[in-house]
Design an enzyme around this catalytic site. Structure first.
Site, PDB file in Angstrom:
ATOM      1  N   LYS A 262      54.404 -11.193  33.333  1.00  9.53           N
ATOM      2  CA  LYS A 262      53.648 -11.718  32.207  1.00  9.53           C
ATOM      3  C   LYS A 262      54.333 -12.912  31.555  1.00  9.53           C
ATOM      4  CE  LYS A 262      55.756  -8.420  29.000  1.00  9.53           C
ATOM      5  NZ  LYS A 262      55.519  -7.323  28.054  1.00  9.53           N
ATOM      6  N   ASP A 404      63.538  -3.972  26.229  1.00  9.61           N
ATOM      7  CA  ASP A 404      62.476  -3.734  27.213  1.00  9.61           C
ATOM      8  C   ASP A 404      63.056  -3.004  28.419  1.00  9.61           C
ATOM      9  OD1 ASP A 404      59.944  -3.744  28.271  1.00  9.61           O
ATOM     10  OD2 ASP A 404      60.130  -5.734  29.177  1.00  9.61           O
TER      11      ASP A 404
END
Length: 515
Positions: A262, A404
């Site tokens: 992304k 993350d």
């Protein structure tokens, strides 16, 4: 007895008399003998043709002779006639030369020149067809719309009952039709030749607004295509950066794309030679090109705007600056992790939004992610303790929180775990740093508990083990409330001191969390 046969002519020859007088008898024809030379004579053929023409057309109309009449049987004894014929031939050659010059000069150009004023045009000498239109001599172009009649400054035309104002429906409709020519070329307005089109103001305004919207949309699509990276593709500026790296010898060749996400596109490349001796380029490199569009990852600002290292340079209005700071942030985070001995890619060079790192894998085959590899119980247990140790090192020695961390951002290579994708990593003093750490602990704990590691701690125990904070809470809700309270204390500390403390105290814990 027949009376014809009884009365016989006195001068009749021998034989029965009825044979010469019988109507059914063969006629007596006299054949004229001629030679073969007479048959082949052209003069005889012309004479016979003239006889037939005179018999068919007895009255011959004489043609008026003029200075431009030509033929084979013209009397050439007059010097005037010879001069006029020579002048006509010269004019023909001159006009043909002018046409060749026009064709040579104009070529395929849309704007052409004409030597029409210099031609010697004769009424009986024209090579072009009568139906052919000469645009140089045509004053009225049928493919050009007639200009609407202008209204004088007084605002009306006519007198009495025949007065017409500038607000007349017919006049306004024709003006609106003519104004459609000012629309963008991409907006097709159709062909209204020969039609008296009249557009109302409402229809014209709607078409005008739609034309402007289409023009802006086309400009946005063109800019997005030219100035942004797409999936598995790079924009011209990024391609130029890669070409410069290859031409400088830093990279040998770029083989292709190995991963998309992304936030970035990762390419594989073979390393070249470094310009400096102190810097060694690995044999295989990974080129991480950060996407210059924020369509897929629009919440980047919350990871970077509160980071004291980039807070003064943050500009939400300029996406390209955000991307460059995002790449620079990953470079600094990888450098910290490398100095602490945490397995991670080695930084080679950073050029704007292109980050070149060492390749985790072998022979163009990237190392598998932890979620895709099947490990034995011993390797799974070994990986869990290694990750627990790396999280503690990352928090205490590197002063970072991954933010993350999951099985998608951990690679298994050479019997150990490697951490990647640390561009969103923040410091524990970040306003949401502890929340990010708790989320990482939840992802790691759930993955290894599902993997069958009995020694895996739950998210709250893992959070206390990594951070060194002894937060006691019976449930997850109270635990998160205490985390938010600590973050509020951190924010008040920042406001009072005017800056964030980026160094740890001697005991390894952040000073603002010291009880």
């Amino acid at each position: 007895m027949d009376p014809v046969g009884v009365a016989a002519a006195p001068d009749a020859g021998p034989g029965p008399a009825w044979q010469s007088k019988c109507p059914w008898g063969a006629p007596n024809t006299t054949s004229i003998s001629c030679s073969l030379a007479d048959v082949m004579s052209e003069q005889l053929a012309k004479e016979l043709q003239l006889e037939e023409e005179n018999a068919a057309f007895p009255e011959v109309v004489a043609v008026a002779e003029g200075p431009f009449i030509t033929g084979e049987n013209i009397d050439t004894s007059s010097d005037l006639m010879l001069a006029q014929m020579l002048q006509m031939e010269f004019d023909r050659e001159y006009d043909a030369q002018l046409r060749r010059e026009e064709k040579k000069i104009n070529g395929d150009s849309k704007v052409s020149i004409s030597f029409e004023n210099y031609r010697k045009v004769h009424p009986y000498d024209s090579d072009s067809s009568e139906d052919e239109v000469d645009w140089q001599d045509t004053r009225h172009d049928p493919y050009r719309a007639d200009k609407p009649t202008t209204t004088p400054r007084k605002g009306f035309i006519g007198k009495g009952k025949d007065i017409t104002t500038k607000h007349d429906e017919v006049v306004c409709g024709r003006k609106n039709t003519a104004r459609m020519e000012n629309f963008a070329p991409e907006f097709q307005v159709g062909d209204g030749i020969g039609m008296d089109l009249k557009l109302s103001n409402q229809v014209f305004n709607a078409l005008k607004q739609h034309a402007y919207s289409e023009e802006r949309r086309s400009a946005r699509l063109h800019e997005k295509k030219e100035h942004s990276t797409a999936e598995k593709a790079v924009d011209p500026k990024t391609r130029l950066l890669l070409y410069k790296m290859v031409n400088a010898g830093m990279l040998e060749t770029i083989t292709g794309c190995i991963s998309t996400g992304k936030e970035s596109v990762v390419f594989h490349a073979y390393g070249g030679k470094s310009a400096t001796e102190d810097k060694v380029i690995p044999p295989e490199c990974a080129i991480k090109v950060f996407k210059t569009t924020l369509n897929e990852f629009k919440n980047r600002d919350k990871y970077i705007k509160d980071d004291y290292r980039f807070k003064d340079r943050f500009s939400k209005l300029n996406p390209r600056k955000i991307i460059r700071m995002w790449a620079e942030k990953e470079m600094h985070n990888l450098t910290r992790m490398q100095n602490a001995g945490i397995p991670c890619p080695q930084v080679v060079i950073l050029k704007k939004h292109v980050l070149v790192m060492s390749f985790i894998g072998q022979d163009q085959v990237p190392a598998p992610k932890l979620k895709d590899v099947t490990l034995s119980s011993e390797d799974m247990k070994k990986a869990y303790y290694q990750i627990l140790n790396m999280m503690q090192q990352l928090y205490k020695e590197c002063n970072l929180v991954h933010a993350d961390l999951s099985e998608y951002n951990m690679l298994w290579h050479d019997g150990k775990v490697w951490l990647i994708d640390v561009s969103q990593s923040v410091e524990p003093t970040h306003p949401h740093g502890l929340e990010f750490l708790f989320r990482d602990c939840r992802n790691v704990s759930q993955f290894f508990q599902k993997g069958g590691v009995a020694e895996a701690l739950n998210e709250r125990e893992l959070f206390n083990a990594v951070s060194g904070l002894n937060i006691t809470a019976d449930n997850e809700v109270d635990f998160q409330e205490e985390i938010e309270a600590l973050e509020k204390m951190n924010e008040d500390h920042v406001q009072n001191h005017g800056k964030k403390l980026s160094m740890f105290s001697s005991d390894g814990d952040p000073p603002i969390y010291d009880e």
